[in-house]
Scaffold this active site. Structure first.
Site, PDB file in Angstrom:
ATOM      1  N   GLU A  47      -7.492 -60.238  22.446  1.00  0.00           N
ATOM      2  CA  GLU A  47      -7.210 -59.472  21.225  1.00  0.00           C
ATOM      3  C   GLU A  47      -6.037 -60.091  20.465  1.00  0.00           C
ATOM      4  OE1 GLU A  47      -7.493 -58.418  24.296  1.00  0.00           O
ATOM      5  OE2 GLU A  47      -8.159 -56.348  24.471  1.00  0.00           O
ATOM      6  N   TRP A 163     -30.120 -86.167  48.420  1.00  0.00           N
ATOM      7  CA  TRP A 163     -29.973 -85.081  47.454  1.00  0.00           C
ATOM      8  C   TRP A 163     -31.337 -84.472  47.168  1.00  0.00           C
ATOM      9  CZ3 TRP A 163     -25.073 -84.309  47.188  1.00  0.00           C
ATOM     10  CH2 TRP A 163     -24.178 -85.371  47.185  1.00  0.00           C
ATOM     11  N   ARG A 200     -15.971 -83.239  41.089  1.00  0.00           N
ATOM     12  CA  ARG A 200     -15.855 -84.666  40.735  1.00  0.00           C
ATOM     13  C   ARG A 200     -16.609 -84.937  39.433  1.00  0.00           C
ATOM     14  NH1 ARG A 200     -17.066 -85.014  45.967  1.00  0.00           N
ATOM     15  NH2 ARG A 200     -19.229 -85.568  45.502  1.00  0.00           N
ATOM     16  N   GLY A 293     -25.201 -74.029  54.949  1.00  0.00           N
ATOM     17  CA  GLY A 293     -26.571 -73.922  55.415  1.00  0.00           C
ATOM     18  C   GLY A 293     -26.906 -72.472  55.714  1.00  0.00           C
TER      19      GLY A 293
HETATM   20  N1  NAP Z   1     -29.661 -77.763  50.158  1.00  0.00           N
HETATM   21  C1  NAP Z   1     -28.515 -77.120  50.172  1.00  0.00           C
HETATM   22  O1  NAP Z   1     -28.152 -76.461  49.193  1.00  0.00           O
HETATM   23  C2  NAP Z   1     -27.634 -77.191  51.384  1.00  0.00           C
HETATM   24  C3  NAP Z   1     -26.301 -76.784  51.276  1.00  0.00           C
HETATM   25  C4  NAP Z   1     -25.508 -76.842  52.402  1.00  0.00           C
HETATM   26  C5  NAP Z   1     -26.058 -77.265  53.611  1.00  0.00           C
HETATM   27  N2  NAP Z   1     -27.341 -77.648  53.675  1.00  0.00           N
HETATM   28  C6  NAP Z   1     -27.916 -78.110  54.946  1.00  0.00           C
HETATM   29  O2  NAP Z   1     -27.831 -77.073  55.883  1.00  0.00           O
HETATM   30  C7  NAP Z   1     -27.802 -77.648  57.178  1.00  0.00           C
HETATM   31  C8  NAP Z   1     -26.756 -76.958  58.019  1.00  0.00           C
HETATM   32  O3  NAP Z   1     -27.168 -75.633  58.259  1.00  0.00           O
HETATM   33  P1  NAP Z   1     -26.393 -74.733  59.294  1.00  0.00           P
HETATM   34  O4  NAP Z   1     -26.981 -73.377  59.251  1.00  0.00           O
HETATM   35  O5  NAP Z   1     -26.280 -75.418  60.589  1.00  0.00           O
HETATM   36  O6  NAP Z   1     -24.949 -74.799  58.649  1.00  0.00           O
HETATM   37  P2  NAP Z   1     -23.784 -73.853  58.197  1.00  0.00           P
HETATM   38  O7  NAP Z   1     -24.244 -72.547  57.692  1.00  0.00           O
HETATM   39  O8  NAP Z   1     -22.985 -74.691  57.296  1.00  0.00           O
HETATM   40  O9  NAP Z   1     -22.979 -73.644  59.513  1.00  0.00           O
HETATM   41  C9  NAP Z   1     -23.532 -72.974  60.551  1.00  0.00           C
HETATM   42  C10 NAP Z   1     -22.547 -72.936  61.657  1.00  0.00           C
HETATM   43  O10 NAP Z   1     -21.627 -71.916  61.403  1.00  0.00           O
HETATM   44  C11 NAP Z   1     -21.717 -70.986  62.447  1.00  0.00           C
HETATM   45  N3  NAP Z   1     -21.516 -69.652  61.921  1.00  0.00           N
HETATM   46  C12 NAP Z   1     -21.874 -69.169  60.742  1.00  0.00           C
HETATM   47  N4  NAP Z   1     -21.508 -67.891  60.608  1.00  0.00           N
HETATM   48  C13 NAP Z   1     -20.919 -67.583  61.758  1.00  0.00           C
HETATM   49  C14 NAP Z   1     -20.308 -66.417  62.255  1.00  0.00           C
HETATM   50  N5  NAP Z   1     -20.251 -65.305  61.543  1.00  0.00           N
HETATM   51  N6  NAP Z   1     -19.779 -66.434  63.482  1.00  0.00           N
HETATM   52  C15 NAP Z   1     -19.833 -67.560  64.188  1.00  0.00           C
HETATM   53  N7  NAP Z   1     -20.374 -68.681  63.802  1.00  0.00           N
HETATM   54  C16 NAP Z   1     -20.908 -68.699  62.594  1.00  0.00           C
HETATM   55  C17 NAP Z   1     -23.068 -71.158  63.072  1.00  0.00           C
HETATM   56  O11 NAP Z   1     -23.040 -70.674  64.381  1.00  0.00           O
HETATM   57  P3  NAP Z   1     -24.390 -70.449  65.209  1.00  0.00           P
HETATM   58  O12 NAP Z   1     -24.924 -71.801  65.476  1.00  0.00           O
HETATM   59  O13 NAP Z   1     -23.924 -69.728  66.432  1.00  0.00           O
HETATM   60  O14 NAP Z   1     -25.283 -69.623  64.331  1.00  0.00           O
HETATM   61  C18 NAP Z   1     -23.212 -72.657  62.979  1.00  0.00           C
HETATM   62  O15 NAP Z   1     -22.496 -73.300  64.005  1.00  0.00           O
HETATM   63  C19 NAP Z   1     -27.503 -79.109  56.997  1.00  0.00           C
HETATM   64  O16 NAP Z   1     -28.659 -79.864  57.296  1.00  0.00           O
HETATM   65  C20 NAP Z   1     -27.170 -79.250  55.542  1.00  0.00           C
HETATM   66  O17 NAP Z   1     -27.592 -80.479  55.010  1.00  0.00           O
HETATM   67  C21 NAP Z   1     -28.143 -77.627  52.591  1.00  0.00           C
END
Ligand code: NAP
Length: 361
Positions: A47, A163, A200, A293
Protein backbone atom coordinates in the site's frame (compact mmCIF):
# COMPACT_ATOMS: atom_id res chain seq x y z
CA UNK A 1 -7.95 -8.13 -7.58
CA UNK A 2 -6.44 -10.78 -9.87
CA UNK A 3 -4.00 -8.20 -11.19
CA UNK A 4 -3.08 -7.33 -7.59
CA UNK A 5 -2.49 -11.04 -6.91
CA UNK A 6 -0.07 -11.21 -9.86
CA UNK A 7 1.82 -8.19 -8.49
CA UNK A 8 1.97 -9.74 -5.02
CA UNK A 9 3.60 -12.90 -6.40
CA UNK A 10 6.60 -10.82 -7.49
CA UNK A 11 7.60 -10.59 -3.82
CA UNK A 12 7.95 -14.39 -3.42
CA UNK A 13 11.36 -15.18 -1.98
CA UNK A 14 11.92 -11.64 -0.71
CA UNK A 15 8.86 -10.82 1.37
CA UNK A 16 8.54 -13.96 3.50
CA UNK A 17 7.98 -14.54 6.40
CA UNK A 18 5.75 -11.54 5.74
CA UNK A 19 2.74 -12.14 3.49
CA UNK A 20 2.88 -11.56 -0.26
CA UNK A 21 0.79 -8.45 -0.91
CA UNK A 22 -0.12 -6.54 -4.05
CA UNK A 23 -1.97 -3.24 -4.28
CA UNK A 24 -3.55 -1.26 -7.15
CA UNK A 25 -5.07 2.23 -7.00
CA UNK A 26 -7.67 3.33 -9.53
CA UNK A 27 -9.18 6.77 -10.07
CA UNK A 28 -12.95 7.45 -10.04
CA UNK A 29 -13.20 6.47 -13.74
CA UNK A 30 -11.60 3.09 -12.99
CA UNK A 31 -8.21 3.79 -14.63
CA UNK A 32 -5.16 2.38 -12.85
CA UNK A 33 -3.06 5.17 -11.32
CA UNK A 34 -0.55 3.21 -9.23
CA UNK A 35 0.71 -0.29 -8.48
CA UNK A 36 2.79 -1.65 -5.64
CA UNK A 37 3.84 -4.89 -4.01
CA UNK A 38 5.69 -5.93 -0.88
CA UNK A 39 9.08 -6.86 -2.25
CA UNK A 40 11.17 -7.69 0.79
CA UNK A 41 10.68 -8.27 4.48
CA UNK A 42 11.42 -5.04 6.35
CA UNK A 43 10.79 -2.97 3.21
CA UNK A 44 7.69 -0.84 2.50
CA UNK A 45 4.29 -2.54 2.34
CA UNK A 46 2.44 -2.76 -0.98
CA UNK A 47 0.00 0.00 0.00
CA UNK A 48 2.83 2.39 0.90
CA UNK A 49 4.56 1.71 -2.42
CA UNK A 50 1.38 2.35 -4.42
CA UNK A 51 0.51 5.49 -2.39
CA UNK A 52 4.00 6.89 -3.02
CA UNK A 53 3.56 6.35 -6.78
CA UNK A 54 0.09 7.94 -6.76
CA UNK A 55 0.99 10.99 -4.65
CA UNK A 56 -1.84 13.56 -4.69
CA UNK A 57 -3.81 11.42 -7.15
CA UNK A 58 -4.54 8.94 -4.34
CA UNK A 59 -7.30 11.29 -3.11
CA UNK A 60 -10.75 9.80 -3.88
CA UNK A 61 -9.14 6.66 -5.38
CA UNK A 62 -10.24 3.04 -4.95
CA UNK A 63 -7.61 0.74 -3.46
CA UNK A 64 -7.47 -2.98 -4.36
CA UNK A 65 -5.30 -4.83 -1.91
CA UNK A 66 -4.82 -8.63 -1.62
CA UNK A 67 -4.69 -8.56 2.20
CA UNK A 68 -6.48 -6.41 4.77
CA UNK A 69 -4.32 -3.29 5.29
CA UNK A 70 -2.38 -3.55 8.57
CA UNK A 71 -3.21 -1.47 11.62
CA UNK A 72 -0.03 -1.83 13.63
CA UNK A 73 3.42 -0.27 13.92
CA UNK A 74 5.90 -2.96 12.93
CA UNK A 75 9.04 -2.18 10.96
CA UNK A 76 6.83 0.23 9.02
CA UNK A 77 3.85 2.44 10.10
CA UNK A 78 0.23 1.20 9.78
CA UNK A 79 -1.05 1.10 6.19
CA UNK A 80 -4.60 1.83 7.36
CA UNK A 81 -3.42 5.21 8.71
CA UNK A 82 -1.55 5.98 5.49
CA UNK A 83 -4.68 5.24 3.43
CA UNK A 84 -6.80 7.46 5.69
CA UNK A 85 -4.23 10.27 5.45
CA UNK A 86 -4.19 9.96 1.65
CA UNK A 87 -8.03 10.38 1.65
CA UNK A 88 -8.80 7.35 -0.50
CA UNK A 89 -12.54 6.80 -0.85
CA UNK A 90 -12.85 3.01 -1.04
CA UNK A 91 -10.74 -0.01 -0.06
CA UNK A 92 -11.39 -3.49 -1.49
CA UNK A 93 -9.27 -6.15 0.19
CA UNK A 94 -8.81 -9.89 -0.40
CA UNK A 95 -8.24 -11.92 2.76
CA UNK A 96 -8.64 -10.75 6.35
CA UNK A 97 -5.33 -10.48 8.17
CA UNK A 98 -5.06 -13.61 10.40
CA UNK A 99 -2.27 -11.98 12.39
CA UNK A 100 -3.95 -10.61 15.54
CA UNK A 101 -1.23 -7.99 16.02
CA UNK A 102 -1.72 -6.51 12.55
CA UNK A 103 -5.47 -7.02 12.01
CA UNK A 104 -8.32 -4.49 12.53
CA UNK A 105 -7.22 -2.37 9.57
CA UNK A 106 -10.62 -2.76 7.90
CA UNK A 107 -12.45 -1.53 11.01
CA UNK A 108 -10.13 1.44 11.35
CA UNK A 109 -10.69 2.42 7.70
CA UNK A 110 -14.46 2.10 8.05
CA UNK A 111 -14.42 4.19 11.23
CA UNK A 112 -12.69 6.93 9.22
CA UNK A 113 -15.58 6.97 6.73
CA UNK A 114 -13.89 4.97 3.96
CA UNK A 115 -16.05 2.42 2.09
CA UNK A 116 -14.55 -1.00 2.85
CA UNK A 117 -15.36 -4.23 1.00
CA UNK A 118 -13.95 -7.73 1.06
CA UNK A 119 -13.48 -9.64 -2.21
CA UNK A 120 -11.94 -13.02 -1.50
CA UNK A 121 -11.62 -14.70 -4.90
CA UNK A 122 -9.93 -18.06 -5.41
CA UNK A 123 -6.64 -16.53 -6.58
CA UNK A 124 -6.44 -14.52 -3.34
CA UNK A 125 -6.99 -17.67 -1.26
CA UNK A 126 -4.22 -19.51 -3.12
CA UNK A 127 -1.87 -16.51 -2.74
CA UNK A 128 -2.45 -16.10 0.99
CA UNK A 129 -2.60 -19.83 1.79
CA UNK A 130 1.03 -20.17 2.95
CA UNK A 131 0.95 -17.07 5.19
CA UNK A 132 -2.39 -17.96 6.78
CA UNK A 133 -1.27 -21.59 7.26
CA UNK A 134 1.89 -20.51 9.12
CA UNK A 135 0.05 -18.08 11.38
CA UNK A 136 -2.62 -20.68 12.21
CA UNK A 137 -0.44 -23.80 12.62
CA UNK A 138 3.13 -22.61 13.17
CA UNK A 139 4.13 -24.90 10.29
CA UNK A 140 5.90 -23.78 7.14
CA UNK A 141 4.15 -24.31 3.80
CA UNK A 142 5.30 -27.64 2.39
CA UNK A 143 5.47 -28.13 -1.35
CA UNK A 144 6.61 -31.48 -2.61
CA UNK A 145 7.82 -31.54 -6.16
CA UNK A 146 8.39 -34.59 -8.31
CA UNK A 147 9.33 -35.29 -11.89
CA UNK A 148 7.53 -38.29 -13.35
CA UNK A 149 7.49 -40.24 -16.57
CA UNK A 150 4.34 -40.62 -18.64
CA UNK A 151 3.76 -43.92 -16.87
CA UNK A 152 4.14 -42.39 -13.41
CA UNK A 153 7.70 -43.28 -12.32
CA UNK A 154 10.11 -40.93 -10.57
CA UNK A 155 13.08 -43.08 -11.56
CA UNK A 156 13.82 -44.58 -14.94
CA UNK A 157 15.63 -47.70 -13.70
CA UNK A 158 19.07 -48.93 -14.77
CA UNK A 159 20.49 -47.23 -17.79
CA UNK A 160 17.69 -44.65 -18.09
CA UNK A 161 18.41 -40.95 -18.60
CA UNK A 162 19.60 -39.03 -15.53
CA UNK A 163 16.99 -36.32 -15.94
CA UNK A 164 13.33 -37.11 -16.52
CA UNK A 165 12.17 -33.62 -17.46
CA UNK A 166 13.62 -31.01 -19.81
CA UNK A 167 15.82 -28.00 -19.26
CA UNK A 168 12.98 -25.46 -18.99
CA UNK A 169 11.33 -27.46 -16.20
CA UNK A 170 14.61 -27.74 -14.34
CA UNK A 171 15.10 -23.99 -14.62
CA UNK A 172 11.70 -23.45 -13.04
CA UNK A 173 12.70 -25.70 -10.15
CA UNK A 174 15.99 -23.85 -9.70
CA UNK A 175 14.12 -20.56 -9.59
CA UNK A 176 11.91 -21.92 -6.82
CA UNK A 177 14.95 -23.26 -4.93
CA UNK A 178 16.15 -19.66 -4.87
CA UNK A 179 12.90 -18.48 -3.28
CA UNK A 180 12.25 -21.00 -0.50
CA UNK A 181 13.80 -21.19 2.98
CA UNK A 182 14.40 -24.93 3.11
CA UNK A 183 15.12 -27.73 0.65
CA UNK A 184 14.18 -31.06 2.22
CA UNK A 185 15.24 -34.48 1.02
CA UNK A 186 15.97 -38.01 2.24
CA UNK A 187 19.12 -40.08 2.34
CA UNK A 188 17.79 -42.31 -0.48
CA UNK A 189 17.90 -39.37 -2.87
CA UNK A 190 21.22 -38.13 -1.54
CA UNK A 191 22.89 -41.51 -2.09
CA UNK A 192 21.29 -42.07 -5.50
CA UNK A 193 21.69 -38.63 -7.08
CA UNK A 194 24.16 -36.63 -4.96
CA UNK A 195 22.16 -33.39 -5.48
CA UNK A 196 23.45 -30.14 -3.99
CA UNK A 197 19.92 -28.67 -3.86
CA UNK A 198 21.06 -25.08 -4.42
CA UNK A 199 19.60 -22.75 -7.04
CA UNK A 200 21.81 -22.62 -10.15
CA UNK A 201 21.64 -20.51 -13.30
CA UNK A 202 18.94 -18.21 -11.87
CA UNK A 203 18.82 -15.06 -9.75
CA UNK A 204 18.35 -16.44 -6.23
CA UNK A 205 16.42 -14.24 -3.82
CA UNK A 206 17.49 -16.37 -0.85
CA UNK A 207 19.75 -19.34 -0.26
CA UNK A 208 17.82 -22.29 1.17
CA UNK A 209 18.93 -24.31 4.16
CA UNK A 210 19.37 -27.92 3.02
CA UNK A 211 17.82 -30.46 5.39
CA UNK A 212 18.34 -34.21 4.94
CA UNK A 213 16.45 -36.99 6.74
CA UNK A 214 19.43 -39.29 7.36
CA UNK A 215 18.37 -41.37 10.36
CA UNK A 216 21.48 -43.66 10.37
CA UNK A 217 23.92 -40.96 9.26
CA UNK A 218 24.78 -42.69 6.00
CA UNK A 219 25.75 -39.50 4.18
CA UNK A 220 29.01 -39.73 2.28
CA UNK A 221 31.60 -37.24 3.48
CA UNK A 222 32.52 -36.50 -0.11
CA UNK A 223 28.98 -35.57 -1.24
CA UNK A 224 28.27 -32.30 -3.07
CA UNK A 225 26.14 -31.00 -0.23
CA UNK A 226 29.19 -30.87 2.02
CA UNK A 227 31.39 -29.26 -0.62
CA UNK A 228 29.02 -26.29 -0.64
CA UNK A 229 28.27 -26.10 3.09
CA UNK A 230 29.75 -22.59 3.31
CA UNK A 231 27.35 -21.32 0.63
CA UNK A 232 24.16 -22.49 2.27
CA UNK A 233 23.65 -24.35 5.57
CA UNK A 234 23.27 -28.13 5.80
CA UNK A 235 21.26 -29.85 8.52
CA UNK A 236 21.01 -33.60 9.09
CA UNK A 237 18.17 -35.25 11.01
CA UNK A 238 19.24 -38.48 12.74
CA UNK A 239 18.00 -41.02 15.27
CA UNK A 240 19.06 -39.94 18.83
CA UNK A 241 21.39 -42.93 19.43
CA UNK A 242 23.38 -42.10 16.29
CA UNK A 243 24.86 -39.06 18.04
CA UNK A 244 26.81 -41.37 20.39
CA UNK A 245 27.26 -44.34 18.06
CA UNK A 246 28.88 -42.27 15.32
CA UNK A 247 30.47 -39.58 17.47
CA UNK A 248 33.63 -39.30 15.35
CA UNK A 249 31.76 -38.76 12.09
CA UNK A 250 29.45 -36.34 13.88
CA UNK A 251 32.45 -34.34 15.14
CA UNK A 252 33.98 -34.18 11.66
CA UNK A 253 30.70 -33.03 10.14
CA UNK A 254 30.09 -30.46 12.87
CA UNK A 255 33.62 -29.12 12.37
CA UNK A 256 32.66 -28.47 8.74
CA UNK A 257 29.66 -26.46 9.95
CA UNK A 258 26.95 -29.11 9.47
CA UNK A 259 24.09 -28.94 11.99
CA UNK A 260 23.03 -32.36 13.26
CA UNK A 261 19.76 -32.72 15.11
CA UNK A 262 18.33 -35.87 16.73
CA UNK A 263 14.62 -36.57 16.29
CA UNK A 264 12.53 -39.03 18.31
CA UNK A 265 10.86 -42.14 16.86
CA UNK A 266 7.15 -42.67 16.67
CA UNK A 267 5.42 -45.94 17.69
CA UNK A 268 6.19 -47.39 14.24
CA UNK A 269 9.93 -46.81 14.72
CA UNK A 270 9.97 -44.06 12.08
CA UNK A 271 10.93 -40.47 12.70
CA UNK A 272 8.01 -38.15 13.29
CA UNK A 273 8.57 -35.19 11.02
CA UNK A 274 6.00 -32.77 12.47
CA UNK A 275 8.26 -31.60 15.36
CA UNK A 276 11.04 -30.94 12.87
CA UNK A 277 8.74 -28.81 10.74
CA UNK A 278 7.34 -26.96 13.75
CA UNK A 279 10.92 -26.11 14.76
CA UNK A 280 11.67 -24.86 11.25
CA UNK A 281 8.55 -22.68 11.54
CA UNK A 282 9.79 -21.29 14.88
CA UNK A 283 13.14 -20.55 13.25
CA UNK A 284 11.34 -18.31 10.76
CA UNK A 285 11.15 -20.72 7.82
CA UNK A 286 8.05 -20.05 5.69
CA UNK A 287 8.45 -22.29 2.65
CA UNK A 288 9.86 -25.79 2.38
CA UNK A 289 10.41 -27.41 -1.02
CA UNK A 290 10.71 -31.20 -0.88
CA UNK A 291 12.75 -32.92 -3.57
CA UNK A 292 12.89 -36.47 -2.32
CA UNK A 293 11.98 -39.98 -3.25
CA UNK A 294 8.93 -41.92 -2.12
CA UNK A 295 10.21 -42.53 1.44
CA UNK A 296 10.11 -38.94 2.67
CA UNK A 297 7.04 -38.12 0.54
CA UNK A 298 5.15 -41.07 2.05
CA UNK A 299 5.96 -39.98 5.59
CA UNK A 300 4.93 -36.38 4.89
CA UNK A 301 1.60 -37.55 3.44
CA UNK A 302 1.02 -39.94 6.34
CA UNK A 303 1.51 -37.07 8.79
CA UNK A 304 -0.72 -34.83 6.66
CA UNK A 305 2.00 -32.23 6.32
CA UNK A 306 1.92 -31.68 2.56
CA UNK A 307 0.21 -28.47 1.44
CA UNK A 308 1.03 -28.47 -2.24
CA UNK A 309 2.22 -30.91 -4.88
CA UNK A 310 4.08 -29.77 -7.95
CA UNK A 311 4.17 -32.43 -10.69
CA UNK A 312 6.49 -32.24 -13.69
CA UNK A 313 5.51 -34.89 -16.21
CA UNK A 314 7.65 -35.82 -19.18
CA UNK A 315 6.84 -37.91 -22.24
CA UNK A 316 9.21 -40.75 -21.33
CA UNK A 317 7.79 -44.25 -20.91
CA UNK A 318 9.74 -46.55 -18.60
CA UNK A 319 7.74 -49.75 -18.91
CA UNK A 320 7.05 -52.82 -16.79
CA UNK A 321 9.16 -53.57 -13.73
CA UNK A 322 11.32 -50.49 -13.90
CA UNK A 323 11.26 -47.30 -11.86
CA UNK A 324 9.23 -46.44 -8.76
CA UNK A 325 6.36 -44.10 -7.90
CA UNK A 326 6.57 -40.80 -6.01
CA UNK A 327 4.96 -41.93 -2.71
CA UNK A 328 5.95 -45.01 -0.70
CA UNK A 329 4.39 -46.51 2.44
CA UNK A 330 1.15 -44.57 2.38
CA UNK A 331 -1.08 -45.81 5.22
CA UNK A 332 -4.22 -46.24 3.11
CA UNK A 333 -6.84 -45.02 3.30
CA UNK A 334 -6.67 -43.06 6.55
CA UNK A 335 -3.80 -40.86 5.42
CA UNK A 336 -5.24 -39.98 2.06
CA UNK A 337 -5.75 -36.25 1.87
CA UNK A 338 -9.50 -35.64 1.75
CA UNK A 339 -9.27 -33.44 -1.31
CA UNK A 340 -6.56 -32.33 -3.73
CA UNK A 341 -7.36 -29.53 -6.12
CA UNK A 342 -5.54 -28.60 -9.31
CA UNK A 343 -4.77 -24.85 -9.30
CA UNK A 344 -2.52 -24.56 -12.35
CA UNK A 345 -1.55 -26.47 -15.49
CA UNK A 346 1.19 -25.28 -17.83
CA UNK A 347 3.16 -26.64 -20.71
CA UNK A 348 6.85 -25.99 -20.02
CA UNK A 349 9.06 -27.02 -22.92
CA UNK A 350 7.91 -30.55 -23.70
CA UNK A 351 6.70 -31.20 -20.13
CA UNK A 352 3.36 -30.83 -18.43
CA UNK A 353 3.56 -28.98 -15.11
CA UNK A 354 0.65 -29.05 -12.67
CA UNK A 355 0.19 -27.59 -9.19
CA UNK A 356 -2.16 -29.23 -6.71
CA UNK A 357 -3.33 -27.92 -3.35
CA UNK A 358 -4.01 -30.42 -0.60
CA UNK A 359 -7.11 -28.93 0.93
CA UNK A 360 -6.73 -30.33 4.44
CA UNK A 361 -3.09 -31.02 5.18
N1 NAP B 1 12.00 -37.81 -10.12
C1 NAP B 1 12.06 -37.10 -9.01
O1 NAP B 1 11.42 -36.05 -8.90
C2 NAP B 1 12.91 -37.58 -7.87
C3 NAP B 1 13.22 -36.68 -6.84
C4 NAP B 1 14.00 -37.13 -5.80
C5 NAP B 1 14.42 -38.46 -5.78
N2 NAP B 1 14.10 -39.29 -6.78
C6 NAP B 1 14.56 -40.69 -6.77
O2 NAP B 1 14.04 -41.32 -5.64
C7 NAP B 1 14.90 -42.39 -5.29
C8 NAP B 1 15.11 -42.41 -3.80
O3 NAP B 1 13.90 -42.75 -3.17
P1 NAP B 1 13.86 -43.07 -1.63
O4 NAP B 1 12.45 -43.29 -1.24
O5 NAP B 1 14.86 -44.10 -1.29
O6 NAP B 1 14.46 -41.71 -1.08
P2 NAP B 1 14.14 -40.60 -0.02
O7 NAP B 1 12.70 -40.37 0.19
O8 NAP B 1 14.96 -39.46 -0.45
O9 NAP B 1 14.77 -41.18 1.29
C9 NAP B 1 14.25 -42.29 1.85
C10 NAP B 1 15.04 -42.61 3.07
O10 NAP B 1 14.60 -41.80 4.11
C11 NAP B 1 14.11 -42.63 5.13
N3 NAP B 1 12.97 -41.99 5.76
C12 NAP B 1 12.05 -41.21 5.21
N4 NAP B 1 11.16 -40.80 6.11
C13 NAP B 1 11.54 -41.36 7.25
C14 NAP B 1 11.05 -41.32 8.57
N5 NAP B 1 9.97 -40.64 8.89
N6 NAP B 1 11.69 -42.01 9.52
C15 NAP B 1 12.79 -42.69 9.20
N7 NAP B 1 13.31 -42.77 8.01
C16 NAP B 1 12.70 -42.11 7.04
C17 NAP B 1 13.75 -43.93 4.49
O11 NAP B 1 13.75 -44.94 5.45
P3 NAP B 1 13.13 -46.38 5.15
O12 NAP B 1 14.04 -47.01 4.16
O13 NAP B 1 13.14 -47.05 6.48
O14 NAP B 1 11.75 -46.14 4.61
C18 NAP B 1 14.86 -44.05 3.48
O15 NAP B 1 16.05 -44.51 4.08
C19 NAP B 1 16.18 -42.18 -6.04
O16 NAP B 1 16.30 -43.15 -7.06
C20 NAP B 1 16.04 -40.81 -6.65
O17 NAP B 1 16.67 -40.72 -7.90
C21 NAP B 1 13.36 -38.88 -7.83
Amino acid sequence: MRAAVRLAARGHGGAEPNPLVGCILTNPTGAVIARGWHDRCGGPHAEAVALAVAGERAKQSTVYCTLEPCAHHGRTPPCADALIAAQVSRVVYGSSDPNVIASAGAARLAAAGIVVEQLECDEVRVLNGPFIHRIRTGLPWITTKWAITLDGRITTGDGGPRWITGESSRKLVHRERGRVDVMLTGIGTLLADDPDLRPRGVRARRMPRRVVIDKQLQMSESCRLLKTVNDSPVELIVFPEVIEQQSEKISRLRALGVRIEPLERGDDGMLILRPLLLRLGREGMSNVLVESGGGVNGELFNERLVNEVWVFQAGIVVGDGRGVGPIRGLAMPAALPPSTRCVAIDRVGDDLVSRWLVERA
